[in-house]
Motif scaffolding. Structure first.
Motif, PDB file in Angstrom:
ATOM      1  N   LEU A  70      66.579  -6.280 -13.151  1.00 20.40           N
ATOM      2  CA  LEU A  70      67.899  -6.013 -13.716  1.00 20.40           C
ATOM      3  C   LEU A  70      68.298  -4.545 -13.616  1.00 20.40           C
ATOM      4  CD1 LEU A  70      67.864  -8.233 -16.930  1.00 20.40           C
ATOM      5  CD2 LEU A  70      68.811  -8.763 -14.669  1.00 20.40           C
ATOM      6  N   GLY A  71      67.366  -3.688 -13.190  1.00 22.28           N
ATOM      7  CA  GLY A  71      67.686  -2.272 -13.038  1.00 22.28           C
ATOM      8  C   GLY A  71      67.085  -1.351 -14.085  1.00 22.28           C
ATOM      9  N   TYR A  72      66.286  -1.900 -15.001  1.00 24.72           N
ATOM     10  CA  TYR A  72      65.594  -1.044 -15.970  1.00 24.72           C
ATOM     11  C   TYR A  72      64.469  -0.301 -15.262  1.00 24.72           C
ATOM     12  CZ  TYR A  72      67.814  -3.306 -20.004  1.00 24.72           C
ATOM     13  OH  TYR A  72      68.722  -3.763 -20.924  1.00 24.72           O
ATOM     14  N   GLU A  73      64.116   0.856 -15.790  1.00 24.06           N
ATOM     15  CA  GLU A  73      62.996   1.632 -15.258  1.00 24.06           C
ATOM     16  C   GLU A  73      61.954   1.805 -16.350  1.00 24.06           C
ATOM     17  OE1 GLU A  73      64.532   5.299 -13.737  1.00 24.06           O
ATOM     18  OE2 GLU A  73      65.667   4.300 -12.145  1.00 24.06           O
ATOM     19  N   SER A  74      60.692   1.827 -15.927  1.00 22.45           N
ATOM     20  CA  SER A  74      59.612   2.095 -16.870  1.00 22.45           C
ATOM     21  C   SER A  74      59.921   3.418 -17.564  1.00 22.45           C
ATOM     22  CB  SER A  74      58.287   2.165 -16.115  1.00 22.45           C
ATOM     23  OG  SER A  74      57.232   2.360 -17.019  1.00 22.45           O
ATOM     24  N   PHE A  75      59.766   3.445 -18.888  1.00 23.15           N
ATOM     25  CA  PHE A  75      60.193   4.612 -19.660  1.00 23.15           C
ATOM     26  C   PHE A  75      59.019   5.303 -20.347  1.00 23.15           C
ATOM     27  CE2 PHE A  75      62.450   6.026 -23.748  1.00 23.15           C
ATOM     28  CZ  PHE A  75      62.857   7.234 -23.220  1.00 23.15           C
ATOM     29  N   GLN A  76      58.333   4.589 -21.223  1.00 22.68           N
ATOM     30  CA  GLN A  76      57.206   5.167 -21.961  1.00 22.68           C
ATOM     31  C   GLN A  76      56.057   4.169 -21.991  1.00 22.68           C
ATOM     32  OE1 GLN A  76      59.414   5.642 -25.638  1.00 22.68           O
ATOM     33  NE2 GLN A  76      59.507   7.853 -25.360  1.00 22.68           N
ATOM     34  N   SER A  77      54.834   4.700 -22.053  1.00 22.53           N
ATOM     35  CA  SER A  77      53.656   3.839 -22.123  1.00 22.53           C
ATOM     36  C   SER A  77      52.612   4.495 -23.008  1.00 22.53           C
ATOM     37  CB  SER A  77      53.100   3.630 -20.712  1.00 22.53           C
ATOM     38  OG  SER A  77      52.110   2.645 -20.723  1.00 22.53           O
TER      39      SER A  77
ATOM     40  N   PHE B 212      55.253 -10.292 -17.726  1.00 18.40           N
ATOM     41  CA  PHE B 212      56.482 -11.086 -17.781  1.00 18.40           C
ATOM     42  C   PHE B 212      57.716 -10.201 -17.780  1.00 18.40           C
ATOM     43  CE2 PHE B 212      59.980 -12.789 -20.239  1.00 18.40           C
ATOM     44  CZ  PHE B 212      60.200 -14.010 -19.644  1.00 18.40           C
ATOM     45  N   TRP B 213      57.808  -9.306 -18.741  1.00 19.57           N
ATOM     46  CA  TRP B 213      59.013  -8.509 -18.925  1.00 19.57           C
ATOM     47  C   TRP B 213      59.185  -7.442 -17.851  1.00 19.57           C
ATOM     48  CZ3 TRP B 213      63.024  -9.687 -21.826  1.00 19.57           C
ATOM     49  CH2 TRP B 213      62.842 -10.596 -22.874  1.00 19.57           C
ATOM     50  N   GLY B 214      58.089  -6.894 -17.342  1.00 21.23           N
ATOM     51  CA  GLY B 214      58.178  -5.812 -16.354  1.00 21.23           C
ATOM     52  C   GLY B 214      58.983  -6.207 -15.137  1.00 21.23           C
ATOM     53  N   TRP B 215      58.609  -7.312 -14.501  1.00 21.58           N
ATOM     54  CA  TRP B 215      59.327  -7.715 -13.283  1.00 21.58           C
ATOM     55  C   TRP B 215      60.782  -8.055 -13.589  1.00 21.58           C
ATOM     56  CZ3 TRP B 215      62.022 -12.044 -11.990  1.00 21.58           C
ATOM     57  CH2 TRP B 215      61.880 -13.146 -12.840  1.00 21.58           C
TER      58      TRP B 215
ATOM     59  N   MET C 298      67.393   1.541 -19.428  1.00 24.16           N
ATOM     60  CA  MET C 298      68.529   1.560 -18.517  1.00 24.16           C
ATOM     61  C   MET C 298      69.667   2.252 -19.261  1.00 24.16           C
ATOM     62  SD  MET C 298      70.655  -1.295 -16.251  1.00 24.16           S
ATOM     63  CE  MET C 298      70.057  -2.642 -17.160  1.00 24.16           C
ATOM     64  N   GLY C 299      70.172   3.320 -18.674  1.00 23.22           N
ATOM     65  CA  GLY C 299      71.212   4.084 -19.352  1.00 23.22           C
ATOM     66  C   GLY C 299      70.702   4.573 -20.688  1.00 23.22           C
ATOM     67  N   GLY C 300      71.489   4.356 -21.726  1.00 20.70           N
ATOM     68  CA  GLY C 300      71.096   4.807 -23.064  1.00 20.70           C
ATOM     69  C   GLY C 300      70.368   3.764 -23.879  1.00 20.70           C
ATOM     70  N   THR C 301      69.990   2.640 -23.265  1.00 27.14           N
ATOM     71  CA  THR C 301      69.331   1.555 -23.988  1.00 27.14           C
ATOM     72  C   THR C 301      67.911   1.373 -23.496  1.00 27.14           C
ATOM     73  OG1 THR C 301      71.432   0.397 -24.275  1.00 27.14           O
ATOM     74  CG2 THR C 301      69.438  -0.912 -24.533  1.00 27.14           C
ATOM     75  N   TYR C 302      66.986   1.170 -24.412  1.00 28.15           N
ATOM     76  CA  TYR C 302      65.630   0.851 -23.996  1.00 28.15           C
ATOM     77  C   TYR C 302      65.072  -0.304 -24.810  1.00 28.15           C
ATOM     78  CZ  TYR C 302      64.026   4.035 -27.762  1.00 28.15           C
ATOM     79  OH  TYR C 302      63.793   4.661 -28.963  1.00 28.15           O
ATOM     80  N   ILE C 303      64.087  -0.965 -24.210  1.00 31.95           N
ATOM     81  CA  ILE C 303      63.431  -2.114 -24.828  1.00 31.95           C
ATOM     82  C   ILE C 303      61.946  -1.797 -24.920  1.00 31.95           C
ATOM     83  CG2 ILE C 303      62.936  -4.579 -24.642  1.00 31.95           C
ATOM     84  CD1 ILE C 303      65.530  -4.848 -23.033  1.00 31.95           C
TER      85      ILE C 303
END
Length: 131
Positions: free
Chosen positions: A30-37, A22-25, A46-51
């Protein structure tokens, strides 16, 4: 300057796989990139914010979430335009995801608030708002 901006949000979820689908797509649109797994979680940045999304432990699964209880009500994201809201609404519908307040869409937040409201797999409300 980043002072006062959200650094990150961390959400515990009932089914990590469905939440990542759900959240990935959505976040990538919106321009976020996969960060950690890792085994029990994943994050997008995205920028200095992550979810961050983390699989809730089994011992806490008997306590159900409801956005009207004390705690998180919803997450709201900026859209680039009204057209962006409309395009994302179509994608949500194509994916069979629940759009909230369909009788008032896209003005459920008022005449000057163009947005789409929907739910994630754990029924957390998500909002995408046009400028």
């Amino acid at each position: 300057m980043s002072r006062g901006l959200i650094h990150h949000n961390e959400l515990y979820v009932s089914d990590l796989k469905s939440s990542l689908t759900f959240w990935g797509w959505f976040l990538e649109e919106l321009g976020y990139e996969s960060f950690q797994s890792w085994d029990s979680g994943h994050s997008w940045k995205m920028g200095g914010t992550y979810i961050v999304f983390v699989q809730a432990e089994e011992r806490f699964m008997d306590i159900s979430y409801h956005r009207c209880r004390v705690g998180l009500n919803h997450l709201a994201f900026h859209a680039s335009s009204r057209q962006h809201v409309d395009d994302m609404t179509r994608q949500l519908e194509q994916k069979g995801l629940k759009i909230l307040y369909t009788d008032k869409h896209p003005f459920a937040g008022g005449n000057d608030h163009y947005a789409v409201y929907f739910e994630d797999p754990d029924r957390i409300k998500v909002e995408l708002v046009a400028p």
